[in-house]
Design an enzyme around this catalytic site. Sequence first.
Site, mmCIF file in Angstrom:
data_model
loop_
_atom_site.group_PDB
_atom_site.id
_atom_site.type_symbol
_atom_site.label_atom_id
_atom_site.label_comp_id
_atom_site.label_asym_id
_atom_site.label_seq_id
_atom_site.Cartn_x
_atom_site.Cartn_y
_atom_site.Cartn_z
ATOM 1 N N ASP A 1 -9.625 -5.558 -4.400
ATOM 2 C CA ASP A 1 -9.018 -4.523 -3.543
ATOM 3 C C ASP A 1 -9.915 -3.285 -3.571
ATOM 4 O OD1 ASP A 1 -7.438 -2.472 -2.404
ATOM 5 O OD2 ASP A 1 -5.594 -3.494 -2.982
ATOM 6 N N SER B 1 0.828 -1.199 0.000
ATOM 7 C CA SER B 1 0.000 0.000 0.000
ATOM 8 C C SER B 1 0.870 1.260 0.000
ATOM 9 C CB SER B 1 -0.938 -0.042 1.216
ATOM 10 O OG SER B 1 -1.945 0.926 1.104
ATOM 11 N N HIS C 1 -7.696 -5.657 0.454
ATOM 12 C CA HIS C 1 -6.442 -4.896 0.413
ATOM 13 C C HIS C 1 -5.352 -5.481 1.301
ATOM 14 C CE1 HIS C 1 -4.047 -1.374 -0.501
ATOM 15 N NE2 HIS C 1 -3.918 -1.066 0.778
#
Length: 359
Positions: free
Chosen positions: A299, A212, A337
Amino acid sequence: MRKRTGDRDSKKQKTAGDEAGVSSSAQPRPSSRLLWWVKRGLLVVCVIYVSVPFMMRLFPDIIKHLVYSHRVRVPFFVNLSQPADLYLNHTVNMYLKSEQGISLGVWHTVPESQWKEAQGKDLEWYQDSLGAGIPIIIYLHGNGGTRAASHRVGLVRVLSAIGYHVLALDYRGFGDSTGEPTEVGLTTDTLYLYQWVKARSGSSLVVLWGHSLGTGVATNTAVKLIEQGIVVDGVIIEGAYTNIRQGGAHHPFGWFYWKFPGFEYFFLDTMAENNVIFPNDENLKRMRSRLLILHAEDDHIVPIHMAQQLYEIAQSAQNSGNQVKMIPFSGSLGYHHNGLYKDPHLPDIIREFVHTLAP
């Protein structure tokens, strides 16, 4: 007399009844009271909604707190200096100084096969173990929380079980690390940790793994090292965005303001003007390390089309299909995610990638 008295009594009763009726009608009904509160609540929500963009522009530090979310130090009540509390029994906690006044909390987890040997060992033993020729992963987490977050600990366990060393740090301002986060600062912290590892790792492979927000830190670091004439052995990016501007535009928080007049000016331009960029797309044009891109199709934070864009950029820049690989994970698996570490095929995917790095 009696008739007049009765008349007076009846008049009094009528008057009392009228007063009671007036008093009764003067009291607000429960439904009216509820409606008043609903209207008041909607007004407050509207005022907050309209105020937020202006507050962002006037006080750009708010953007910093949103992007990094470093004050959200979950999980709560965890002693980061005691990784064994999270069943990381072959892990040592240490603190490194990346700059004057900046102390970084770092966990070093040795391969699971060394679990028994690691018991009771000191920091020197852990440092010496880096030079044994075993691959080393430097894990760079995303925004919010600490290195003790469940999905981060889960990945550390997976990588250790494969047989790798893992060094997981909290950047400045995160967890028990000091200072305040900036893009330059996070990159400086990672550069320092990379150089610290290389000074002790001998010929062992060193791989940067960014998740991320950490994908931008990883690619920033790789580019900075290229400027020093150093090519990182390998880079893995998980849940990667093209750049923080586009990532912010697609973030769930941004959905509330997509139609807001001046959305780009208030939010996206404010980030850029305050040096929050994390340009994965531009960095991949300059990188020469082998690259593995991991992304879940479901995601909900970073849409997979961004990972596809990065894959195409990296392939074009390196002009080699062997240097860049992308592995999508089906949305039916529900990893979203943060859940890729749960995939039973992940260990084989990582082993295969690391095997291609061997000289």
